[in-house]
Design a protein around this motif. Structure first.
Motif, PDB file in Angstrom:
ATOM      1  N   LEU A   1      -7.123   2.866  26.243  1.00  0.00           N
ATOM      2  CA  LEU A   1      -6.198   1.649  25.317  1.00  0.00           C
ATOM      3  C   LEU A   1      -7.259   0.386  25.563  1.00  0.00           C
ATOM      4  N   LEU A   2      -7.741  -0.268  24.333  1.00  0.00           N
ATOM      5  CA  LEU A   2      -8.613  -1.569  23.995  1.00  0.00           C
ATOM      6  C   LEU A   2      -7.121  -2.398  23.343  1.00  0.00           C
ATOM      7  N   LYS A   3      -6.581  -3.940  23.557  1.00  0.00           N
ATOM      8  CA  LYS A   3      -5.369  -4.278  23.349  1.00  0.00           C
ATOM      9  C   LYS A   3      -5.501  -5.578  23.771  1.00  0.00           C
ATOM     10  N   GLY A   4      -5.447  -6.315  23.054  1.00  0.00           N
ATOM     11  CA  GLY A   4      -5.194  -8.192  23.345  1.00  0.00           C
ATOM     12  C   GLY A   4      -5.176  -8.500  22.766  1.00  0.00           C
ATOM     13  N   THR A   5      -5.326 -10.227  22.875  1.00  0.00           N
ATOM     14  CA  THR A   5      -4.479 -11.481  22.282  1.00  0.00           C
ATOM     15  C   THR A   5      -5.797 -11.957  21.300  1.00  0.00           C
TER      16      THR A   5
END
Length: 279
Positions: A18-22
């Motif tokens: 899962l790639l998730k970021g700000t």
């Protein structure tokens, strides 16, 4: 931070990620146009850009020169401005199985081939794209960068950049059970699918649902300069017309909906009647 893929990853399987970021401002997954990516597989990988929380990823997969790529159970959601998948110069046999793009600013999938974005110029070699159960859901929304165009685009070969002359790309497209759904808000896709300058487009099963709030169904498929087209068992809802331009043959079987088929501007058939045509 962008995940950068290179030839050093050739033959690798990326799975259960899962790639998730700000911090994304460009692609979530990227590569250089001088790299050839051979036999890289993606399985159960999810890219999530929480645009409601202010995340600004521009694209999901933005990869160059993929050869024999495989995607299984991969999803891209919430891309801010542009596309879920934006492959350049793909070659070999590309296969998608059970993948989806959701709520992307522009297109769910746009495939292009441009010599200025390849490791070597295109020499007419054959390749293929097969998608099984691919879903393009609510892609092309008001925040998109004016390039929403069609939810799924299978583009031509071009010697130069995106504005150069469109030429044939020997890369047939086969779709099994595709789902294209878009309920327009104050922004309207041009249509569900664009396939141009290809040897063939074959679509088996699936559905296209394109509707505006007032039922003013302006969206369409557009298929120019693609030799042979087969559409079987596809359901069209809210789609006004399917345009074919400069094709050589057309086969329609067991489709449903109220859409009309047009060849070079002439209405030739209602969607719910089987039909064969050749130039």
């Amino acid at each position: 931070m962008t995940l950068v893929i290179s030839a050093a990853n050739n033959g690798q399987l990326f799975h259960d990620m899962l790639l998730k970021g700000t911090s994304y401002t460009g692609p979530m997954i990227n590569s250089g146009d001088n790299q050839v990516l051979k036999g890289i597989s993606w399985k159960r990988v999810a890219l999530f850009n929480d645009v409601a929380a202010g995340m600004n990823a521009e694209t999901g997969f933005h990869l160059y020169n993929e050869e024999d790529a495989l995607y299984i159970g991969v999803s891209v959601e919430g891309i801010d401005k542009e596309h879920g998948w934006y492959p350049h110069g793909s070659r070999g046999h590309t296969v998608f199985r059970g993948c989806k793009a959701v709520n992307c600013g522009a297109q769910a999938y746009q495939e292009v081939d441009r010599d200025v974005e390849r490791d070597v110029p295109y020499a007419g070699e054959w390749s293929s794209l097969t998608m099984i159960g691919f879903q393009a859901l609510q892609c092309g929304v008001p925040r998109g960068v004016g390039r929403a165009s069609y939810a799924m685009t299978f583009g031509p070969h071009q010697d130069g950049g995106g504005q150069s002359v469109k030429e044939r790309w020997n890369r047939p497209v086969t779709l099994f059970d595709p789902v294209i759904e878009h309920i327009a808000q104050d922004y309207q896709l041009k249509g569900g699918l664009l396939c141009q300058n290809r040897p063939s487009l074959q679509v088996f099963g699936g559905r296209t649902v394109l509707r505006s709030p007032l039922g003013q169904d302006r969206a369409t498929w557009l298929v120019p300069d693609t030799d042979d087209v087969v559409i079987e068992g596809h359901a069209f809802e809210g789609t006004k017309r399917i345009e074919f331009q400069r094709i050589k043959s057309l086969r329609i079987r067991n489709c449903t909906g109220t859409v009309q088929f047009r060849i070079d501007g002439t209405v030739i058939q209602a969607v719910n009647q089987d039909f064969d045509w050749s130039a």
